[in-house]
Design an enzyme around this catalytic site. Structure first.
Site, PDB file in Angstrom:
ATOM      1  N   PHE A  15       0.910  -1.163  -0.123  1.00  0.00           N
ATOM      2  CA  PHE A  15       0.128   0.050   0.046  1.00  0.00           C
ATOM      3  C   PHE A  15       0.762   1.352   0.066  1.00  0.00           C
ATOM      4  CE2 PHE A  15      -2.755  -3.023   2.000  1.00  0.00           C
ATOM      5  CZ  PHE A  15      -3.964  -2.836   1.579  1.00  0.00           C
ATOM      6  N   ASP A  16       0.577   2.265  -0.889  1.00  0.00           N
ATOM      7  CA  ASP A  16       0.902   3.618  -0.510  1.00  0.00           C
ATOM      8  C   ASP A  16      -0.144   3.995   0.753  1.00  0.00           C
ATOM      9  OD1 ASP A  16       1.345   6.539  -0.832  1.00  0.00           O
ATOM     10  OD2 ASP A  16      -1.026   6.479  -1.295  1.00  0.00           O
ATOM     11  N   CYS A  17       0.253   4.663   1.461  1.00  0.00           N
ATOM     12  CA  CYS A  17      -0.404   5.029   2.714  1.00  0.00           C
ATOM     13  C   CYS A  17      -1.111   6.631   2.754  1.00  0.00           C
ATOM     14  CB  CYS A  17       0.419   5.197   3.973  1.00  0.00           C
ATOM     15  SG  CYS A  17      -0.585   5.447   5.591  1.00  0.00           S
TER      16      CYS A  17
END
Length: 253
Positions: A15-17
């Protein structure tokens, strides 16, 4: 990279956060208010959220390119100062430092924690973020309470910022070394077409686009028409809970 594999056949979600799980845009815009409110009421940025965020993104990108090994808190502080200078405003060192330390205050999207807990039943969960370790720790303890990640890789660990391919090579190498998951079993999940889906396409990672921005137009996500031929995500969801619904349904078949 496109695939006809079922979504539940992957072993790891990366994931990108900030933008995907945490509302980067609302967090940044709120933290910019002490600066923006110094503008006269007639200034075009005074009440224009999109234009303000676009102006900030420009300065953030300049700093990240020039100083890729700086901590994200320092990048934010420098970008705040750059925007202030462009607007002819004063930004004290205290104000820049406070802005740089604001990451842990940025809100998670309302569906994030529930969705991640559901997805954890099916996958290993990994963060690939442009922030620094301390900033992410603040988010983890305040906004993502109760979510268990299997690995967290930050720009501080890697020494560069997305969309550098270096970050994605690092991700692929370390997910296999640390978690025993091969590249073919990684599904990269992110909002930003520029920061995540373009490089994911370049390194042949299968990806899912989380198109945040139902209520307000998104600056970070991007328009697929502007990235034609440079992105190839397999799945497209408006939010994280929609992704969790599809995964749960696929797993139950």
């Amino acid at each position: 990279m496109l695939t006809d594999r079922p979504i539940n056949s992957f072993r790891c979600l990366t994931f990108d956060c900030y933008g995907t799980l945490v509302d980067w845009e609302s967090g940044i815009y709120h933290a910019l208010q002490p600066l923006i409110q110094q503008l006269p009421t007639s200034h075009p940025l005074r009440e224009d959220r999109l234009a303000t965020l676009r102006a900030f993104v420009k300065h953030e990108g300049i700093v990240q390119t020039a100083r890729p090994k700086d901590l994200y808190s320092s990048v934010l502080a420098a970008a705040y100062g750059g925007l202030a200078e462009e607007l002819g405003l004063q930004a004290s060192e205290e104000a820049k430092t406070a802005f740089g330390a604001s990451v842990g205050d940025w809100p998670a999207f309302p569906d994030t924690v529930e969705a991640l807990k559901r997805l954890k039943k099916h996958y290993k969960l990994v963060i690939l973020s442009n922030v620094d370790i301390n900033s992410f720790s603040g988010t983890l303890s305040r906004q993502l309470t109760g979510v268990e990640f299997d690995a967290i890789y930050t720009a501080q660990d890697i020494g560069s910022y997305k969309p550098s391919l270096n970050n994605f090579h690092y991700l692929i190498e370390h997910v296999e070394k640390d978690l025993g998951v091969e590249k073919k079993d990684i599904l990269h999940t992110a909002q930003s077409l520029h920061h995540d889906h373009v490089p994911a396409h370049q390194v042949d990672l299968v990806s899912a686009w989380i198109e945040r921005g139902d209520e307000v137009e998104s600056v970070m996500g991007g328009d697929p028409k502007d990235f034609e031929g440079r992105v190839s995500y397999t799945w497209h969801f408006r939010d994280m809970v929609s992704m969790a619904d599809i995964v749960d349904a696929a797993a139950s078949q």
